[in-house]
Motif scaffolding. Structure first.
Motif, PDB file in Angstrom:
ATOM      1  N   GLU A 157       3.015   2.114   5.618  1.00  0.00           N
ATOM      2  CA  GLU A 157       2.180   0.921   5.790  1.00  0.00           C
ATOM      3  C   GLU A 157       2.880  -0.034   6.738  1.00  0.00           C
ATOM      4  O   GLU A 157       4.088  -0.275   6.612  1.00  0.00           O
ATOM      5  CB  GLU A 157       1.913   0.220   4.454  1.00  0.00           C
ATOM      6  CG  GLU A 157       1.014  -1.003   4.618  1.00  0.00           C
ATOM      7  CD  GLU A 157       0.565  -1.597   3.293  1.00  0.00           C
ATOM      8  OE1 GLU A 157      -0.597  -1.356   2.919  1.00  0.00           O
ATOM      9  OE2 GLU A 157       1.379  -2.292   2.647  1.00  0.00           O
ATOM     10  N   VAL A 158       2.124  -0.569   7.691  1.00  0.00           N
ATOM     11  CA  VAL A 158       2.701  -1.488   8.678  1.00  0.00           C
ATOM     12  C   VAL A 158       1.889  -2.769   8.700  1.00  0.00           C
ATOM     13  O   VAL A 158       0.659  -2.752   8.641  1.00  0.00           O
ATOM     14  CB  VAL A 158       2.756  -0.839  10.079  1.00  0.00           C
ATOM     15  CG1 VAL A 158       3.607   0.415  10.059  1.00  0.00           C
ATOM     16  CG2 VAL A 158       1.367  -0.520  10.616  1.00  0.00           C
ATOM     17  N   GLN A 159       2.588  -3.886   8.781  1.00  0.00           N
ATOM     18  CA  GLN A 159       1.924  -5.186   8.843  1.00  0.00           C
ATOM     19  C   GLN A 159       1.455  -5.455  10.273  1.00  0.00           C
ATOM     20  O   GLN A 159       2.227  -5.343  11.225  1.00  0.00           O
ATOM     21  CB  GLN A 159       2.886  -6.292   8.410  1.00  0.00           C
ATOM     22  CG  GLN A 159       2.268  -7.675   8.397  1.00  0.00           C
ATOM     23  CD  GLN A 159       1.234  -7.821   7.291  1.00  0.00           C
ATOM     24  OE1 GLN A 159       1.554  -7.621   6.119  1.00  0.00           O
ATOM     25  NE2 GLN A 159       0.013  -8.163   7.645  1.00  0.00           N
ATOM     26  N   GLY A 177       0.794  -1.220   0.000  1.00  0.00           N
ATOM     27  CA  GLY A 177       0.000   0.000   0.000  1.00  0.00           C
ATOM     28  C   GLY A 177       0.820   1.262   0.000  1.00  0.00           C
ATOM     29  O   GLY A 177       0.334   2.324  -0.428  1.00  0.00           O
ATOM     30  N   ALA A 178       2.071   1.186   0.472  1.00  0.00           N
ATOM     31  CA  ALA A 178       2.926   2.372   0.481  1.00  0.00           C
ATOM     32  C   ALA A 178       3.233   2.859  -0.934  1.00  0.00           C
ATOM     33  O   ALA A 178       3.633   4.009  -1.121  1.00  0.00           O
ATOM     34  CB  ALA A 178       4.224   2.076   1.231  1.00  0.00           C
ATOM     35  N   GLN A 179       3.006   1.996  -1.943  1.00  0.00           N
ATOM     36  CA  GLN A 179       3.214   2.418  -3.335  1.00  0.00           C
ATOM     37  C   GLN A 179       2.246   3.520  -3.744  1.00  0.00           C
ATOM     38  O   GLN A 179       2.500   4.237  -4.721  1.00  0.00           O
ATOM     39  CB  GLN A 179       3.053   1.225  -4.274  1.00  0.00           C
ATOM     40  CG  GLN A 179       4.161   0.207  -4.179  1.00  0.00           C
ATOM     41  CD  GLN A 179       3.903  -0.982  -5.094  1.00  0.00           C
ATOM     42  OE1 GLN A 179       3.413  -2.019  -4.674  1.00  0.00           O
ATOM     43  NE2 GLN A 179       4.233  -0.807  -6.356  1.00  0.00           N
ATOM     44  N   ARG A 180       1.145   3.661  -3.047  1.00  0.00           N
ATOM     45  CA  ARG A 180       0.213   4.743  -3.348  1.00  0.00           C
ATOM     46  C   ARG A 180       0.900   6.106  -3.257  1.00  0.00           C
ATOM     47  O   ARG A 180       0.467   7.069  -3.880  1.00  0.00           O
ATOM     48  CB  ARG A 180      -0.967   4.699  -2.381  1.00  0.00           C
ATOM     49  CG  ARG A 180      -1.976   3.591  -2.659  1.00  0.00           C
ATOM     50  CD  ARG A 180      -2.878   3.978  -3.805  1.00  0.00           C
ATOM     51  NE  ARG A 180      -3.983   3.042  -3.963  1.00  0.00           N
ATOM     52  CZ  ARG A 180      -3.992   2.017  -4.811  1.00  0.00           C
ATOM     53  NH1 ARG A 180      -2.917   1.782  -5.559  1.00  0.00           N
ATOM     54  NH2 ARG A 180      -5.034   1.219  -4.893  1.00  0.00           N
ATOM     55  N   ALA A 181       1.981   6.184  -2.472  1.00  0.00           N
ATOM     56  CA  ALA A 181       2.709   7.450  -2.333  1.00  0.00           C
ATOM     57  C   ALA A 181       3.340   7.895  -3.646  1.00  0.00           C
ATOM     58  O   ALA A 181       3.509   9.095  -3.890  1.00  0.00           O
ATOM     59  CB  ALA A 181       3.793   7.313  -1.258  1.00  0.00           C
ATOM     60  N   PRO A 215       7.152  10.515   0.165  1.00  0.00           N
ATOM     61  CA  PRO A 215       7.834   9.291   0.576  1.00  0.00           C
ATOM     62  C   PRO A 215       6.843   8.227   1.037  1.00  0.00           C
ATOM     63  O   PRO A 215       5.825   8.529   1.670  1.00  0.00           O
ATOM     64  CB  PRO A 215       8.710   9.751   1.748  1.00  0.00           C
ATOM     65  CG  PRO A 215       8.808  11.232   1.617  1.00  0.00           C
ATOM     66  CD  PRO A 215       7.519  11.680   0.999  1.00  0.00           C
ATOM     67  N   GLY A 216       7.141   6.977   0.721  1.00  0.00           N
ATOM     68  CA  GLY A 216       6.353   5.844   1.179  1.00  0.00           C
ATOM     69  C   GLY A 216       7.260   4.750   1.700  1.00  0.00           C
ATOM     70  O   GLY A 216       8.354   4.529   1.162  1.00  0.00           O
ATOM     71  N   ALA A 217       6.832   4.072   2.745  1.00  0.00           N
ATOM     72  CA  ALA A 217       7.637   2.996   3.323  1.00  0.00           C
ATOM     73  C   ALA A 217       6.711   1.947   3.902  1.00  0.00           C
ATOM     74  O   ALA A 217       5.574   2.239   4.285  1.00  0.00           O
ATOM     75  CB  ALA A 217       8.576   3.536   4.401  1.00  0.00           C
ATOM     76  N   ARG A 218       7.185   0.717   3.961  1.00  0.00           N
ATOM     77  CA  ARG A 218       6.405  -0.375   4.532  1.00  0.00           C
ATOM     78  C   ARG A 218       7.243  -1.147   5.546  1.00  0.00           C
ATOM     79  O   ARG A 218       8.429  -1.406   5.312  1.00  0.00           O
ATOM     80  CB  ARG A 218       5.921  -1.322   3.436  1.00  0.00           C
ATOM     81  CG  ARG A 218       5.200  -2.563   3.975  1.00  0.00           C
ATOM     82  CD  ARG A 218       4.660  -3.455   2.872  1.00  0.00           C
ATOM     83  NE  ARG A 218       4.362  -4.784   3.392  1.00  0.00           N
ATOM     84  CZ  ARG A 218       3.210  -5.116   3.971  1.00  0.00           C
ATOM     85  NH1 ARG A 218       2.234  -4.223   4.074  1.00  0.00           N
ATOM     86  NH2 ARG A 218       3.016  -6.338   4.418  1.00  0.00           N
ATOM     87  N   VAL A 219       6.608  -1.526   6.665  1.00  0.00           N
ATOM     88  CA  VAL A 219       7.208  -2.427   7.644  1.00  0.00           C
ATOM     89  C   VAL A 219       6.530  -3.778   7.472  1.00  0.00           C
ATOM     90  O   VAL A 219       5.315  -3.904   7.684  1.00  0.00           O
ATOM     91  CB  VAL A 219       7.021  -1.907   9.082  1.00  0.00           C
ATOM     92  CG1 VAL A 219       7.593  -2.904  10.078  1.00  0.00           C
ATOM     93  CG2 VAL A 219       7.683  -0.541   9.240  1.00  0.00           C
ATOM     94  N   ASP A 220       7.289  -4.800   7.094  1.00  0.00           N
ATOM     95  CA  ASP A 220       6.710  -6.071   6.677  1.00  0.00           C
ATOM     96  C   ASP A 220       6.342  -7.009   7.822  1.00  0.00           C
ATOM     97  O   ASP A 220       5.631  -7.983   7.596  1.00  0.00           O
ATOM     98  CB  ASP A 220       7.678  -6.813   5.742  1.00  0.00           C
ATOM     99  CG  ASP A 220       7.671  -6.222   4.347  1.00  0.00           C
ATOM    100  OD1 ASP A 220       6.582  -5.899   3.854  1.00  0.00           O
ATOM    101  OD2 ASP A 220       8.754  -6.083   3.764  1.00  0.00           O
TER     102      ASP A 220
END
Length: 337
Positions: free
Chosen positions: A233-235, A190-194, A200-205
Motif C-alpha cells: 500500500e502506498v500513500q 490496507g497492507a494488513q489485509r495480507a 508479506p504486506g508493507a505500506r509506504v506512508d
C-alpha cells in the motif's frame, strides 16, 4: 522517474482543460471533445513511477479506472492512448474503449472501470508466467476503496495458495469516491489485509517516489525470484475530484490544501537537487515532458473519428458452426441486453 511523473501530471492537467471545453458553465457530460466520464490521477504519480520502474514489457500491469499515470509509467504509447481518450479511430482500441478501458498488448497493460476488476486477470497472468517457467511478474493496481471487494480478496487467496509472482499495489488517496476511508474500511493500513492470506504486506506512508521505488523493488524482486506475492500500500493524494464535474462538496478545504502540499513531484525535485542535479537539468526534464504531452494531444485531435458503420466491429464473434437460427440472432444483435 521525475520526467515520467511530470509527464503524468501535465497530461492530467491538459486533459482536464480539454475535457471541460464545451461543458461549462452548465456541466454537460456529453459535450466537448471528450464526452463521458473522466477520472484523473493528478497526485498519484509517485505510485506508477516508483513501481513500474522495475518492470519490463513482458510484465503484466492491470490498472483501475484512474489509470493514466500507470499507463505512462508502463510505457503505453502516449499518442495512441490520447487518441483513444478522444474517441479517435487510431486509438488503442479504435476509440471504443475510452479512458477507463485502455489496452496495449505491446507492453501488457490493461485497465477497467470495474472496482478491483484488474486483480483476477493479474493473478491469471502470474499463473501463466509460472506455468511457462518465465520470470515475468504481474502487478495489479487498485484503490484503497477497493480492498473490501471480493475480487481482491479472492485474488489474494489464490495468489498465496499458488505462490504466484503477483504484486498488489493499493493506492491510498484517503477517499473512496466521496467517503473517507475510515468510514468504509475497518483497517487503517490496507497492507494488513495480507495477514489473512499469509503473504508479506508493507505500506509506504508518504507521497515519496523513492520510498515507493525501494518497497516495490523488494516486492517485484521477490515475485521474480519465485518467492510469491506481496501486498503493497502506498500513500498518494487526490488533487482533483473523483471525476471531472465532481464539485467535492463533501471534502473539507483543509483536506484539499493538505493534499496539495504533499506534492510528490516537488519532493523528488528536492531529492534530485540534494544529489547535485542542477535546476537547468530539472527544467530540461520538465520541458521534455510537457512537449511530449502537447505533441500527443495535438496528434490525437487531428486523428479521424471512427466510422459509425464500424460500431459493431470487434464486438461480437461469429456464431459457431452448427448454431441454431436463434443463436445466430443473439450473436448478431447482442440479445436483449
Amino acid at each position: 522517474m521525475y520526467e515520467n511523473m511530470v509527464t503524468a501530471r501535465h497530461y492530467e492537467e491538459r486533459l482536464q482543460e480539454e475535457y471541460l471545453e464545451g461543458k461549462q458553465p452548465a456541466f454537460d457530460i456529453s459535450a466537448g471533445p471528450i464526452p463521458g466520464e473522466l477520472h484523473l490521477a493528478a497526485g498519484h504519480e509517485a505510485s506508477g513511477a516508483g513501481v513500474c520502474q522495475h518492470l519490463r514489457d513482458d510484465d503484466t500491469v492491470t490498472a483501475p479506472h484512474r489509470p493514466h499515470h500507470i499507463a505512462i509509467a508502463k510505457g503505453v504509447d502516449l499518442e495512441r492512448m490520447t487518441a483513444e481518450i478522444f474517441g479517435r479511430e487510431t486509438g488503442l482500441s479504435s476509440g471504443k474503449g475510452g479512458h477507463m478501458h485502455l489496452f496495449d498488448p505491446d507492453v501488457n497493460f490493461a485497465c477497467s472501470g470495474i472496482i478491483a476488476e484488474g486483480c483476477p486477470p493479474a493473478v491469471g497472468a502470474g499463473l501463466a508466467a509460472k506455468k511457462r517457467h518465465s520470470d515475468a511478474v504481474a502487478v495489479a493496481f487498485l484503490g484503497e476503496g477497493a480492498i473490501d471487494q471480493g475480487a481482491f480478496l479472492e485474488s489474494l487467496n489464490l495468489a498465496s495458495v499458488q505462490n504466484l509472482p503477483v504484486v498488489f499495489v493499493i493506492e491510498d488517496n484517503d477517499w473512496a469516491i466521496s467517503m473517507p476511508k475510515e468510514r468504509v474500511t475497518d483497517v487503517e493500513n490496507g497492507a494488513q489485509r495480507a495477514d489473512g492470506f499469509d503473504l508479506p504486506g508493507a505500506r509506504v506512508d508518504a507521497d515519496d517516489a523513492i520510498a515507493i521505488y525501494d518497497a516495490a523493488g523488494e516486492a517485484v524482486g521477490r515475485a521474480r525470484d519465485g518467492n510469491g506475492p506481496t501486498l503493497l500500500e502506498v500513500q498518494v493524494h487526490r488533487r482533483m475530484g473523483h471525476f471531472m464535474g465532481d464539485a467535492e462538496g463533501y471534502r473539507p478545504d483543509a483536506d484539499k490544501n493538505a493534499a496539495v502540499k504533499r506534492d510528490s513531484i516537488e519532493r523528488l525535485a528536492a531529492d534530485l537537487r540534494a544529489h547535485d542535479v542542477d535546476d537547468e537539468t530539472i527544467e530540461e526534464l520538465r520541458s521534455r515532458a510537457h512537449e511530449s504531452v502537447e505533441a500527443a494531444i495535438e496528434w490525437a485531435k487531428e486523428q479521424p473519428e471512427p466510422d459509425p458503420a464500424d460500431a459493431y466491429e470487434d464486438v461480437f464473434s461469429d456464431p459457431p458452426s452448427g448454431a441454431t437460427e436463434g443463436d445466430r440472432s443473439v450473436a448478431e444483435t447482442g440479445g436483449d441486453d
